[in-house]
Design a protein around this motif. Sequence first.
Motif, PDB file in Angstrom:
ATOM      1  N   ILE A  56      25.272  44.998  74.089  1.00  0.00           N
ATOM      2  CA  ILE A  56      26.236  45.882  74.718  1.00  0.00           C
ATOM      3  C   ILE A  56      26.910  45.178  75.891  1.00  0.00           C
ATOM      4  O   ILE A  56      26.263  44.439  76.633  1.00  0.00           O
ATOM      5  CB  ILE A  56      25.544  47.182  75.193  1.00  0.00           C
ATOM      6  CG1 ILE A  56      26.558  48.174  75.775  1.00  0.00           C
ATOM      7  CG2 ILE A  56      24.425  46.900  76.181  1.00  0.00           C
ATOM      8  CD1 ILE A  56      25.983  49.563  76.011  1.00  0.00           C
ATOM      9  N   GLY A  57      28.226  45.369  76.040  1.00  0.00           N
ATOM     10  CA  GLY A  57      28.966  44.758  77.139  1.00  0.00           C
ATOM     11  C   GLY A  57      30.281  44.181  76.669  1.00  0.00           C
ATOM     12  O   GLY A  57      30.712  44.383  75.526  1.00  0.00           O
ATOM     13  N   ILE A  58      30.958  43.453  77.558  1.00  0.00           N
ATOM     14  CA  ILE A  58      32.215  42.798  77.218  1.00  0.00           C
ATOM     15  C   ILE A  58      31.911  41.586  76.343  1.00  0.00           C
ATOM     16  O   ILE A  58      31.182  40.687  76.750  1.00  0.00           O
ATOM     17  CB  ILE A  58      32.986  42.361  78.473  1.00  0.00           C
ATOM     18  CG1 ILE A  58      33.261  43.571  79.380  1.00  0.00           C
ATOM     19  CG2 ILE A  58      34.300  41.690  78.080  1.00  0.00           C
ATOM     20  CD1 ILE A  58      34.159  44.629  78.765  1.00  0.00           C
ATOM     21  N   THR A 135      45.181  41.395  80.394  1.00  0.00           N
ATOM     22  CA  THR A 135      43.962  40.769  79.899  1.00  0.00           C
ATOM     23  C   THR A 135      43.283  41.757  78.968  1.00  0.00           C
ATOM     24  O   THR A 135      42.972  42.880  79.364  1.00  0.00           O
ATOM     25  CB  THR A 135      43.019  40.407  81.049  1.00  0.00           C
ATOM     26  OG1 THR A 135      43.663  39.450  81.897  1.00  0.00           O
ATOM     27  CG2 THR A 135      41.718  39.802  80.521  1.00  0.00           C
ATOM     28  N   VAL A 136      43.102  41.340  77.721  1.00  0.00           N
ATOM     29  CA  VAL A 136      42.418  42.177  76.740  1.00  0.00           C
ATOM     30  C   VAL A 136      40.916  42.075  76.983  1.00  0.00           C
ATOM     31  O   VAL A 136      40.382  40.983  77.208  1.00  0.00           O
ATOM     32  CB  VAL A 136      42.739  41.734  75.308  1.00  0.00           C
ATOM     33  CG1 VAL A 136      42.039  42.637  74.291  1.00  0.00           C
ATOM     34  CG2 VAL A 136      44.239  41.732  75.062  1.00  0.00           C
ATOM     35  N   GLN A 137      40.230  43.216  76.946  1.00  0.00           N
ATOM     36  CA  GLN A 137      38.779  43.257  77.178  1.00  0.00           C
ATOM     37  C   GLN A 137      38.121  43.918  75.966  1.00  0.00           C
ATOM     38  O   GLN A 137      38.122  45.143  75.817  1.00  0.00           O
ATOM     39  CB  GLN A 137      38.481  44.041  78.456  1.00  0.00           C
ATOM     40  CG  GLN A 137      39.115  43.399  79.692  1.00  0.00           C
ATOM     41  CD  GLN A 137      39.304  44.369  80.842  1.00  0.00           C
ATOM     42  OE1 GLN A 137      39.562  45.546  80.624  1.00  0.00           O
ATOM     43  NE2 GLN A 137      39.189  43.877  82.061  1.00  0.00           N
ATOM     44  N   LEU A 138      37.604  43.075  75.073  1.00  0.00           N
ATOM     45  CA  LEU A 138      36.940  43.561  73.866  1.00  0.00           C
ATOM     46  C   LEU A 138      35.472  43.794  74.179  1.00  0.00           C
ATOM     47  O   LEU A 138      34.746  42.864  74.527  1.00  0.00           O
ATOM     48  CB  LEU A 138      37.085  42.543  72.738  1.00  0.00           C
ATOM     49  CG  LEU A 138      36.386  42.888  71.423  1.00  0.00           C
ATOM     50  CD1 LEU A 138      37.046  44.096  70.767  1.00  0.00           C
ATOM     51  CD2 LEU A 138      36.400  41.684  70.476  1.00  0.00           C
ATOM     52  N   SER A 139      35.036  45.051  74.081  1.00  0.00           N
ATOM     53  CA  SER A 139      33.649  45.383  74.412  1.00  0.00           C
ATOM     54  C   SER A 139      32.901  45.825  73.162  1.00  0.00           C
ATOM     55  O   SER A 139      33.495  46.269  72.174  1.00  0.00           O
ATOM     56  CB  SER A 139      33.587  46.487  75.465  1.00  0.00           C
ATOM     57  OG  SER A 139      34.134  47.689  74.956  1.00  0.00           O
ATOM     58  N   ALA A 140      31.573  45.700  73.214  1.00  0.00           N
ATOM     59  CA  ALA A 140      30.733  46.015  72.059  1.00  0.00           C
ATOM     60  C   ALA A 140      29.573  46.903  72.470  1.00  0.00           C
ATOM     61  O   ALA A 140      29.061  46.820  73.590  1.00  0.00           O
ATOM     62  CB  ALA A 140      30.205  44.731  71.423  1.00  0.00           C
ATOM     63  N   VAL A 141      29.157  47.762  71.544  1.00  0.00           N
ATOM     64  CA  VAL A 141      27.966  48.595  71.679  1.00  0.00           C
ATOM     65  C   VAL A 141      27.166  48.455  70.389  1.00  0.00           C
ATOM     66  O   VAL A 141      27.742  48.484  69.292  1.00  0.00           O
ATOM     67  CB  VAL A 141      28.340  50.073  71.917  1.00  0.00           C
ATOM     68  CG1 VAL A 141      27.103  50.967  71.865  1.00  0.00           C
ATOM     69  CG2 VAL A 141      29.047  50.243  73.250  1.00  0.00           C
ATOM     70  N   THR A 142      25.863  48.296  70.489  1.00  0.00           N
ATOM     71  CA  THR A 142      25.017  48.194  69.307  1.00  0.00           C
ATOM     72  C   THR A 142      25.014  49.527  68.559  1.00  0.00           C
ATOM     73  O   THR A 142      24.904  50.592  69.163  1.00  0.00           O
ATOM     74  CB  THR A 142      23.582  47.826  69.695  1.00  0.00           C
ATOM     75  OG1 THR A 142      23.606  46.599  70.427  1.00  0.00           O
ATOM     76  CG2 THR A 142      22.707  47.654  68.463  1.00  0.00           C
ATOM     77  N   SER A 143      25.140  49.457  67.227  1.00  0.00           N
ATOM     78  CA  SER A 143      25.204  50.670  66.419  1.00  0.00           C
ATOM     79  C   SER A 143      24.188  50.614  65.289  1.00  0.00           C
ATOM     80  O   SER A 143      23.660  49.547  64.957  1.00  0.00           O
ATOM     81  CB  SER A 143      26.605  50.846  65.830  1.00  0.00           C
ATOM     82  OG  SER A 143      26.889  49.805  64.896  1.00  0.00           O
ATOM     83  N   THR A 144      23.922  51.772  64.687  1.00  0.00           N
ATOM     84  CA  THR A 144      23.041  51.854  63.529  1.00  0.00           C
ATOM     85  C   THR A 144      23.720  52.660  62.430  1.00  0.00           C
ATOM     86  O   THR A 144      24.565  53.526  62.690  1.00  0.00           O
ATOM     87  CB  THR A 144      21.694  52.513  63.863  1.00  0.00           C
ATOM     88  OG1 THR A 144      21.946  53.808  64.414  1.00  0.00           O
ATOM     89  CG2 THR A 144      20.918  51.676  64.860  1.00  0.00           C
ATOM     90  N   VAL A 145      23.340  52.387  61.185  1.00  0.00           N
ATOM     91  CA  VAL A 145      23.936  53.061  60.037  1.00  0.00           C
ATOM     92  C   VAL A 145      23.494  54.523  60.007  1.00  0.00           C
ATOM     93  O   VAL A 145      22.306  54.823  60.135  1.00  0.00           O
ATOM     94  CB  VAL A 145      23.536  52.366  58.720  1.00  0.00           C
ATOM     95  CG1 VAL A 145      24.101  53.128  57.521  1.00  0.00           C
ATOM     96  CG2 VAL A 145      24.012  50.923  58.709  1.00  0.00           C
TER      97      VAL A 145
END
Length: 318
Positions: A56-58, A135-145
Motif C-alpha cells: 500500500i502507498g504511492i 505530477t501524476v501520483q499512482l497509488s496502490a492498495v492490496t486487494s483480494t478476490v
Amino acid sequence: MRGRIRAALLAATVLGVVLASAGTAQAGQESQPTWRDARAAAAASGGISAAAKGGIGIAATWYTGTVAPGGTQGWTWQNAPADAAYAVGYNPSGATTSAACQFETISSQYVQLWGGQRQFQFTLKNVGTISCGATVQLSAVTSTVQANTGGVSPGGTQTHLWNIPWHTNWLVALNPTGATSSAACQFRVTRTWYVQPGAAGALRQFWVEVKNVGTVTCQTDIRLGSTTVSNSFAVGSVGSGVTWSTIWNNANPVTSVYVVGVSPQGSYPIPCQFEVTRMVYRQYIDGSGVSQRQILMSFKNVSGTTCGGLAELQTLAA
C-alpha cells in the motif's frame, strides 16, 4: 487487505454475486487514446517506489508536461501485480492568481494481454482554463478476490454488491483473463456507490458496476481493497438525483493521494445511496501568492429520497 470482509450477497442467488448482467449486450469499440508508457516515465524521473511491487502507498510518480485546457493523456502501467488496486492523484503546477490548475482522471481500466501481462490504464484531463501540468501520483492498495464475472460479451455489464463495515473506504481492482492472440481482455469499473439499507443496524453496502470494454468475450476477477478513514465531514441533506460538491483545502502532503468514500445516513425506511462522481485535484494561488493543493469532490444522491451522509477520506503516501 486491512479489514477484510466476507463478500455477502444480498440477492436471490446463494453462491453468485451478480445482481444484474447484460452479458449479451453489444457496443461499438470505444475510442482509445494513444497510450503512453507510465513505468518508463516514472523510471526516467526516479519516481518508482516500493509499492510498485505490491503493498500500500504511492507506487510511482511522473510529470505530464504542459497540457492544454481540455487536453487528455492516456497512460499504461505495465506488469501490474495481480493483487494491486490502483487510485490516481495529481499535484498540479502552473496556476496563476486568476486561474487554478486542475486535473482529473476521466476513465480507467484493467487489461490482460495475450501471454498474461496485467496492465492498468487511465486517462487524465486538464479540466481547467489554462495550460499547465501535474505530477501524476499512482497509488496502490492490496486487494483480494471477492467474485468472478464469468464470460461477459463486449459491451456487457454486471452489478455486484457487498456488505462492508462502517467507516472504511474501498477500492475496486479487476484481474481480467481470456485475452486472445489478436485481442486483449479489457474491463472497466463504470460505477461504485454506497448504500445504507433501511433496516436498523444493517451493514453498509458497497455496489460495483463493471463493463467489458474490449472486443472479445472474456471474464474478470473482482477484487476489493480497503483503507481506514483519517478525515470526515458531513454531506448536507441532498435531494434525490442532486449532486453536492465541496472543496477540501490544504490537501497535504502534496505527495499523497486521497481515497474518498461515503457513509449514507438518515433515510429509513428508504435506503439512502450516494456515489462519488468527481475528484478534481487543483493548485490554487491566492491573491498574496500563497499556493495550496485542493480537491474538488462531488457526491450524487442516487437514491429515491432526500438524505445526507458522511464523506470519509484517507490519504495514501509513499
